[in-house]
Design a protein around this motif. Structure first.
Motif, PDB file in Angstrom:
ATOM      1  N   TRP A   1      53.373 132.459   6.864  1.00 45.62           N
ATOM      2  CA  TRP A   1      52.426 132.027   5.707  1.00 45.62           C
ATOM      3  C   TRP A   1      53.415 131.831   4.364  1.00 45.62           C
ATOM      4  N   LEU A   2      53.426 131.026   3.440  1.00 40.91           N
ATOM      5  CA  LEU A   2      53.880 131.232   2.311  1.00 40.91           C
ATOM      6  C   LEU A   2      52.891 131.211   1.206  1.00 40.91           C
ATOM      7  N   LYS A   3      53.232 132.357   0.363  1.00 44.00           N
ATOM      8  CA  LYS A   3      52.317 132.376  -0.735  1.00 44.00           C
ATOM      9  C   LYS A   3      52.932 131.538  -2.235  1.00 44.00           C
ATOM     10  N   ILE A   4      51.957 130.819  -2.661  1.00 42.19           N
ATOM     11  CA  ILE A   4      52.240 130.091  -3.741  1.00 42.19           C
ATOM     12  C   ILE A   4      51.265 130.347  -4.812  1.00 42.19           C
ATOM     13  N   THR A   5      51.981 130.635  -5.981  1.00 38.41           N
ATOM     14  CA  THR A   5      51.094 130.777  -7.102  1.00 38.41           C
ATOM     15  C   THR A   5      51.422 129.829  -8.304  1.00 38.41           C
ATOM     16  N   SER A   6      50.703 129.900  -9.185  1.00 40.06           N
ATOM     17  CA  SER A   6      50.879 129.088 -10.349  1.00 40.06           C
ATOM     18  C   SER A   6      50.336 129.396 -11.751  1.00 40.06           C
ATOM     19  N   SER A   7      51.041 129.152 -12.672  1.00 44.98           N
ATOM     20  CA  SER A   7      50.537 129.275 -14.054  1.00 44.98           C
ATOM     21  C   SER A   7      51.178 128.407 -14.961  1.00 44.98           C
ATOM     22  N   ASN A   8      50.423 128.209 -16.238  1.00 43.52           N
ATOM     23  CA  ASN A   8      51.033 127.244 -17.130  1.00 43.52           C
ATOM     24  C   ASN A   8      52.567 127.391 -17.648  1.00 43.52           C
ATOM     25  N   GLY A   9      52.627 128.895 -17.948  1.00 47.59           N
ATOM     26  CA  GLY A   9      54.024 129.332 -18.290  1.00 47.59           C
ATOM     27  C   GLY A   9      53.928 130.794 -18.326  1.00 47.59           C
ATOM     28  N   SER A  10      54.588 131.563 -19.070  1.00 49.20           N
ATOM     29  CA  SER A  10      54.819 132.995 -18.997  1.00 49.20           C
ATOM     30  C   SER A  10      53.643 133.807 -19.719  1.00 49.20           C
ATOM     31  N   GLY A  11      52.787 133.061 -20.321  1.00 47.28           N
ATOM     32  CA  GLY A  11      51.726 133.802 -21.209  1.00 47.28           C
ATOM     33  C   GLY A  11      50.488 133.944 -20.377  1.00 47.28           C
ATOM     34  N   ASP A  12      50.164 133.065 -19.319  1.00 41.45           N
ATOM     35  CA  ASP A  12      49.072 133.204 -18.379  1.00 41.45           C
ATOM     36  C   ASP A  12      49.525 133.740 -16.882  1.00 41.45           C
ATOM     37  N   LEU A  13      50.584 134.466 -16.925  1.00 40.80           N
ATOM     38  CA  LEU A  13      50.835 134.931 -15.664  1.00 40.80           C
ATOM     39  C   LEU A  13      49.794 135.820 -14.740  1.00 40.80           C
ATOM     40  N   ALA A  14      48.935 136.606 -15.630  1.00 39.70           N
ATOM     41  CA  ALA A  14      47.949 137.367 -15.279  1.00 39.70           C
ATOM     42  C   ALA A  14      46.701 136.599 -14.667  1.00 39.70           C
ATOM     43  N   GLU A  15      46.656 135.300 -14.928  1.00 44.54           N
ATOM     44  CA  GLU A  15      45.593 134.708 -14.455  1.00 44.54           C
ATOM     45  C   GLU A  15      46.181 133.528 -13.564  1.00 44.54           C
ATOM     46  N   ALA A  16      47.242 133.755 -12.879  1.00 41.89           N
ATOM     47  CA  ALA A  16      48.049 132.682 -12.116  1.00 41.89           C
ATOM     48  C   ALA A  16      47.061 132.303 -10.718  1.00 41.89           C
ATOM     49  N   GLU A  17      46.967 131.191 -10.423  1.00 41.49           N
ATOM     50  CA  GLU A  17      45.984 130.652  -9.199  1.00 41.49           C
ATOM     51  C   GLU A  17      46.772 131.074  -7.935  1.00 41.49           C
TER      52      GLU A  17
END
Length: 560
Positions: A303-319
């Motif tokens: 498995w590969l974990k893929i996370t995403s955020s708009n930028g560096s400011g919302d890393l804590a809320e990454a999907e």
């Protein structure tokens, strides 16, 4: 001014130990900011880095690829770096001000393994910045000694990392030709510079077995670092996403992913928000990988974990999204593309389009790049002309809108090319599908396609500028239904989403369009017939494609 501890004071006295470069610069190394009580080493490194950048010109920053890693990004990268040994070797091949090193060492606090020693090896080609780095790492070592039980040793090389270890890129050498097992690294962390190298550059020559054409230097940092990582060691890089697809990096992907198993990829959706303080426009990802040359031969699901955020400011809320590694990276394919679906909607898009059995070649079609290179054909290109007498239309990228070709625009653009120019730079006036080779940095649509219909232009030839691709049938011609159907399909939200999943560039290469799966030609023609009669085809694209491709209804639409 706060009083520095003795070791930091000594480091500040020795800042000129890396050579005489500082004597001829507007950076006075004696004015390096001092640590503040209670300040994290990562925060101090960031503050010192900002101070240094303020004293350097834009040209110097561009030459050295000097863009500071934001603290939030550095902490995110460092949080997952744990080794399995009591004595660890950590490499940063492009250390800069040491922000990533400090974050990685601070992050080792959460590791379950009790550390005894960490040996940091840092490369920084900018000699003055290497001197600044010595002060930062001296402060980090003092922090480790005071706050923790493990010892920190540091070695700084003010040298070119790629040139020093270029033999690792030599296909005739073994991967461990330079390093014994004791010299390999347990952990590697990096934000390498990124800029294209000329083919004559010694690093380009050294990288011939890994990259094609004019290589981007960040890929060389990744390749050399991978060869210097201990088996089962971990690495994390923040780099442009461009290496994940496209013909220029195909050899690199083949070599790199035979050594490195991707474990986690973080995608920054915005091109602006990650390095906003440096005004950098780039689609970046963070790649976490492990050295495992057998991973692709292992049976069973990985498995590969893929996370995403708009930028560096919302890393804590990454999907977060988990995908089978074999769906994301297929080393047995010709292109070896790293595909990054961000959610279940993206998974649905992949499932639908992967099921299609055709490509352009299946229908006797090909795609070529516009042959008119303006600076080479300058003598033939005019601002004004008469298509009936001596000129033919010259179409540039701005003439192609979504599902519409607009010529002429009459905006002082050189829109005419003399019909007496060489036949090698003109094409027959036939039906084509035109695609822009580049999209805007933040444009929702990556694929901008339109039907070019010969009946609209009373001329035997036409000119396509080099920033356009055109789909054609060798020895024949596309029907209007085929031209419209393909243009609509490439303009659909679903195919644009698919292209974003498999491609991290603003450039749309002919190679990638050739490889895109397509439905049957009967379906393509049916779409073309349905859309030709509509007053506003673009507004109906997704409705039309969903009518003839029912599975599109469950596939996601464009990301904004």
């Amino acid at each position: 001014m706060p009083t520095l501890n003795t070791s930091c004071q000594q480091a500040l006295r020795n800042v000129n130990s890396f050579g005489e470069a500082s004597l001829n610069s507007n950076v006075d190394l004696r004015e390096i900011p001092t640590p503040v009580r209670g300040e994290r080493p990562t925060e101090y490194a960031n503050r010192v880095g900002e101070w240094y950048v303020e004293h350097r010109s834009d040209a110097h920053r561009k030459e050295h690829g000097l863009y500071l890693t934001p603290i939030a990004v550095a902490d995110y990268m460092g949080s997952d770096l744990c080794g399995k040994r009591k004595k660890l070797r950590l490499l940063d091949p492009a250390a800069g001000a040491g922000i990533l090193i400090c974050a990685a060492v601070e992050g080792m606090d959460s590791c379950t393994q009790r550390l005894e020693e960490v040996h940091v090896v840092a490369y920084e080609i900018d000699q003055q910045l290497a001197a600044v780095l010595e002060v930062v790492l001296t402060n980090l070592a003092a922090w480790c000694e005071k706050a923790h039980s493990f010892k920190l040793r540091t070695t700084i090389y003010p040298e070119d990392f790629v040139l020093k270890h270029s033999r690792t890129l030599d296909a005739s050498e073994t991967l461990f030709s330079e390093s014994s097992s004791e010299q390999l690294f347990d952990l590697i962390v990096s934000n390498p510079p990124y800029f294209k190298l000329p083919k004559s550059d010694p690093r380009s020559i050294a990288a011939a077995s890994v990259v094609h054409g004019q290589p981007n230097i960040y890929a060389l940092f990744m390749a050399v670092s991978a060869a210097m990582l201990r088996p089962h060691g971990n690495m994390v890089f923040i780099v442009p996403r461009s290496f994940a697809s496209g013909p220029y990096f195909c050899k690199f992907r083949s070599v790199f992913f035979k050594m490195i198993k991707p474990v986690h990829v973080h995608v920054f959706i915005s091109r602006r928000a990650t390095f906003s303080r440096d005004r950098v426009l780039q689609e970046n990802i963070i790649l976490f990988g492990s050295r495992d040359e057998q991973w692709h031969a292992v049976d069973g699901s990985q498995w590969l974990k893929i996370t995403s955020s708009n930028g560096s400011g919302d890393l804590a809320e990454a999907e977060h999204h988990l995908v089978p590694l074999s769906n994301s990276l297929r080393l047995d394919s010709s292109q070896k593309v790293l595909r990054l679906p961000l959610n279940t909607d993206d998974d649905a898009v992949l499932d639908v389009i992967d099921s299609w059995a055709y490509t352009l070649a299946s229908f006797g079609l090909n795609i070529s790049t516009g042959p008119v290179v303006p600076f080479r054909a300058n003598e033939f290109i005019d601002n004004k002309g008469n298509v009936a007498r001596g000129h033919v239309p010259l179409l540039w990228m701005n003439h192609v809108k979504a599902l519409e070709v607009r010529w002429p625009l009459n905006q002082h653009k050189r829109e005419f090319i003399r019909s007496a120019s060489s036949d090698s730079i003109l094409v027959e006036n036939k039906n084509y599908v035109l695609l822009r080779r580049f999209s805007a940095k933040e444009e929702a649509r990556r694929l901008i396609a339109a039907p070019y219909l010969s009946c609209h232009y009373r001329t035997q030839k036409v000119g396509f500028e080099n920033h356009l691709n055109y789909i054609h049938r060798s020895g024949g011609e596309l029907s209007q239904d085929e031209a419209w159907g393909l243009a609509v399909l490439y303009s659909s939200a679903q195919l644009n989403s698919y292209f974003r999943i498999v491609n991290g560039n603003t450039q749309v290469s002919a190679t990638e369009i050739r490889a895109l799966p397509l439905p049957s030609m009967e379906t393509i023609k049916a779409i073309g017939r349905a859309v030709r009669a509509l007053p506003d085809p673009l507004a109906e694209v997704d409705a039309i494609t969903s009518t003839f491709i029912p599975s599109f209804r469950s596939a996601r639409t464009l990301r904004g």
